[in-house]
Scaffold this motif. Structure first.
Motif, PDB file in Angstrom:
ATOM      1  N   ARG A 320       0.857  -1.186   0.000  1.00 37.89           N
ATOM      2  CA  ARG A 320       0.000   0.000   0.000  1.00 37.89           C
ATOM      3  C   ARG A 320       0.892   1.235   0.000  1.00 37.89           C
ATOM      4  N   THR A 322       0.926   5.167   0.158  1.00 33.95           N
ATOM      5  CA  THR A 322       0.170   6.380   0.479  1.00 33.95           C
ATOM      6  C   THR A 322       0.838   7.579  -0.168  1.00 33.95           C
ATOM      7  N   LYS A 328      -4.489  10.043  -1.595  1.00 32.29           N
ATOM      8  CA  LYS A 328      -4.947   8.719  -2.007  1.00 32.29           C
ATOM      9  C   LYS A 328      -3.898   7.674  -1.673  1.00 32.29           C
ATOM     10  N   ALA A 329      -4.311   6.429  -1.765  1.00 33.31           N
ATOM     11  CA  ALA A 329      -3.401   5.305  -1.578  1.00 33.31           C
ATOM     12  C   ALA A 329      -3.492   4.396  -2.793  1.00 33.31           C
ATOM     13  N   ASP A 435       3.418  -1.191   4.090  1.00 32.13           N
ATOM     14  CA  ASP A 435       3.080   0.202   3.789  1.00 32.13           C
ATOM     15  C   ASP A 435       4.305   1.007   3.384  1.00 32.13           C
ATOM     16  N   GLN A 437       5.191   5.261   2.069  1.00 28.94           N
ATOM     17  CA  GLN A 437       4.684   6.613   1.860  1.00 28.94           C
ATOM     18  C   GLN A 437       5.534   7.285   0.808  1.00 28.94           C
TER      19      GLN A 437
END
Length: 539
Positions: A320, A322, A328-329, A435, A437
């Protein structure tokens, strides 16, 4: 013909025996149950590399669309459902490992009085004493009242039924075999055991019966002589065991290894990886790139290419990304395989996957079963004993999975589940999420630039799901069992049967648990109806 069966046929005891029958001073018949060499199924590693999202050379050549602003193709329309309806009974193991002969495992075949053997009516069972095999009720009596009337079998209200030469259906039972061919050979040589009586619960004989109480006993035509090859399984309460907290159990059976279509061809399905694990395919398998939004695909490819060393490679299901600047992701599915992808049948899914894309990665058996025209022809293997590890589910876990299933047949499975008389089990998967970013993002037609940082560590925050290993057609009546340690001066592992394979929805599909008859709920009934079983006590 195997020597142990010749010994059984002529009624002699094996000279080299570890499992014995004995008489004590009070003339009480004592039998040893569940004794065999300890083992568990091995877990094989897939022979292809799962984490292989893209080829580096193809990324360098061109991974970006002519215009990043253009929308991806709409794949929301589902394909028609050409597959078979729900399999209600006569289930079999999918995703299991080949079994070795178990001393208590029984193969049951049904034939008309005239002698014709019905291969489609094969079931499993378990030897529980010198005279009786335990199995599922629907293996010996049709669940449907009209079928019972048409076949003149299992008269209403009569629990113990005599199987005479004039009875419309005959049952052959083979013990301690590993495949159907061995049993057929025993039948041809008149060495299989025959059913002389069947015992079913009266609740199963009512006109509007439920799917619960799916338990039956088969009395054999002669006494089974125990030896190192043939001996009974332990039932709950037979002997004293130490308390167990583990949730693992094993299912054994002789049925098909992939869910079959109405024309007996196996059904193509997806593998264990997201976005749609263990779903039925509604299209052929495609070797092109799976459907994706062009922008999201580009961002995923860019991050994996530039931050490959930061990605958790072992069993990662979702990345995922971000992007704060875009609020949005982006979701990436980093696993591919050599068998391609397919659209899935969204009407046979689960609420946990409602927002996921409508495609999944094709399982290996799909590619094996394709002819030169791309038509699926692979037929399910059947008749060989398999076993598989299952995880026992709590009532709440089971209900949560059942409630989330889609379709009328799924709702019926939920309505009929009774935790007082049934167990629930499945193969649990724990998907992993990582995750990232992405900051300072710049996108052009030719390139993407930015700085990505990992956020935390790969987690198990995604919902668990079931699938991949389950019972299927031909497994019904077989055992759900586990190893338990005796509470004795010299503790040892013994096999205890805790359930009987009863029913499910298709085989090994996503979040569809298998339903098993709970043997402990029928201890008194079993004891009452097997007093002539030749084992007054177990140890």
């Amino acid at each position: 013909m195997r020597l142990p069966n010749l010994i059984q046929f002529f009624g002699f005891m094996s000279l080299n025996t570890q499992v014995c029958f004995a008489e004590n001073k009070t003339n009480e018949s004592v039998c040893i149950c569940g004794k065999m060499e300890f083992d568990i199924p091995t877990i094989e590693t897939p022979f292809w590399s799962r984490f292989d999202y893209f080829k580096a050379e193809s990324f360098i050549q061109s991974k970006f669309p002519a215009s990043l602003a253009e929308k991806g193709q709409d794949y929301s329309d589902d394909y028609s459902d050409d597959y078979t309806e729900n399999s209600d009974g006569d289930l079999r193991l999918v995703g299991g490992k080949k079994e070795r002969p178990r001393p208590w495992l029984a193969f049951i075949t049904k034939r008309l009085s005239e002698g014709e053997i019905h291969k489609s009516a094969n079931c499993g069972g378990t030897l529980i004493n010198h005279w009786y095999v335990i199995t599922a009720s629907h293996c010996v009596c049709p669940t449907d009242y009209i079928q019972r009337v048409q076949q003149s079998v299992c008269n209403e209200g009569k629990e113990r039924i005599q199987i005479t030469d004039n009875y419309p259906v005959q049952f052959d039972v083979c013990l301690a075999i590993s495949n159907e061919k061995e049993c057929l050979m025993e039948i041809q040589n008149d060495m299989s055991y025959k059913a002389t009586e069947i015992v079913v619960r009266k609740e199963r004989l009512k006109k509007n019966n439920l799917k619960t109480f799916d338990i039956a006993l088969i009395k054999l035509d002669r006494k089974v002589r125990f030896n190192s090859d043939v001996s009974p399984v332990c039932l709950p309460g037979a002997i004293k065991f130490k308390k167990t907290i583990h949730k693992s159990a094993f299912a054994s059976g002789f049925g098909i290894t992939h869910f079959s279509l109405k024309d007996k061809k196996a059904e193509c399905s997806t593998d264990m990886f997201l976005p749609r694990p263990y779903h039925t395919c509604s299209s052929s398998c495609q070797l092109s790139d799976p459907p994706a939004d062009p922008l999201e695909e580009s961002v995923c490819n860019w991050l994996i290419y530039n931050y490959f060393d930061k990605i958790q490679k072992l069993r990662l299901d979702i990345i995922r990304i971000t992007i704060p600047a875009m609020n949005k992701a982006v979701i990436c599915y980093p696993n591919i395989n050599q068998y391609g992808w397919c659209h899935i049948n969204t009407t046979i899914s689960h609420v946990d996957f409602k927002e996921m894309p409508d495609w999944g990665l094709c399982d290996q058996h799909c590619q094996v079963g394709l002819d030169k025209n791309g038509q699926f022809f692979f037929e399910s293997e059947t008749g060989t004993a398999y076993w598989a590890r299952q995880t026992l589910l709590t009532y709440k876990e089971c209900f949560d999975f059942l409630k989330g299933m889609s379709g009328a047949e799924d709702a019926r499975l939920l309505d009929n589940f009774d935790p007082a008389f049934e167990l629930c089990a499945g193969s649990i998967h724990e998907p992993r999420l990582q995750d990232f970013q992405l900051e300072n993002l710049t996108i052009t037609k030719e390139n993407i630039q930015g700085v990505a940082t990992t956020v935390g560590v790969p987690s198990l925050s995604l919902p668990d799901f079931l699938g991949g290993t389950d019972t299927c057609q031909g497994d019904s009546g077989g055992p759900l069992w586990r190893w338990q340690v005796t509470d004795s001066i010299t503790p040892e592992e013994r096999v205890v049967q805790i359930g009987i394979i009863a029913r499910g929805d298709k085989c090994a599909r996503v979040n569809r648990p298998g339903i098993y008859t709970k043997i402990s709920s029928f201890r008194d009934w079993i004891k009452k109806n097997t007093r002539d079983g030749g084992c007054d006590k177990f140890e």
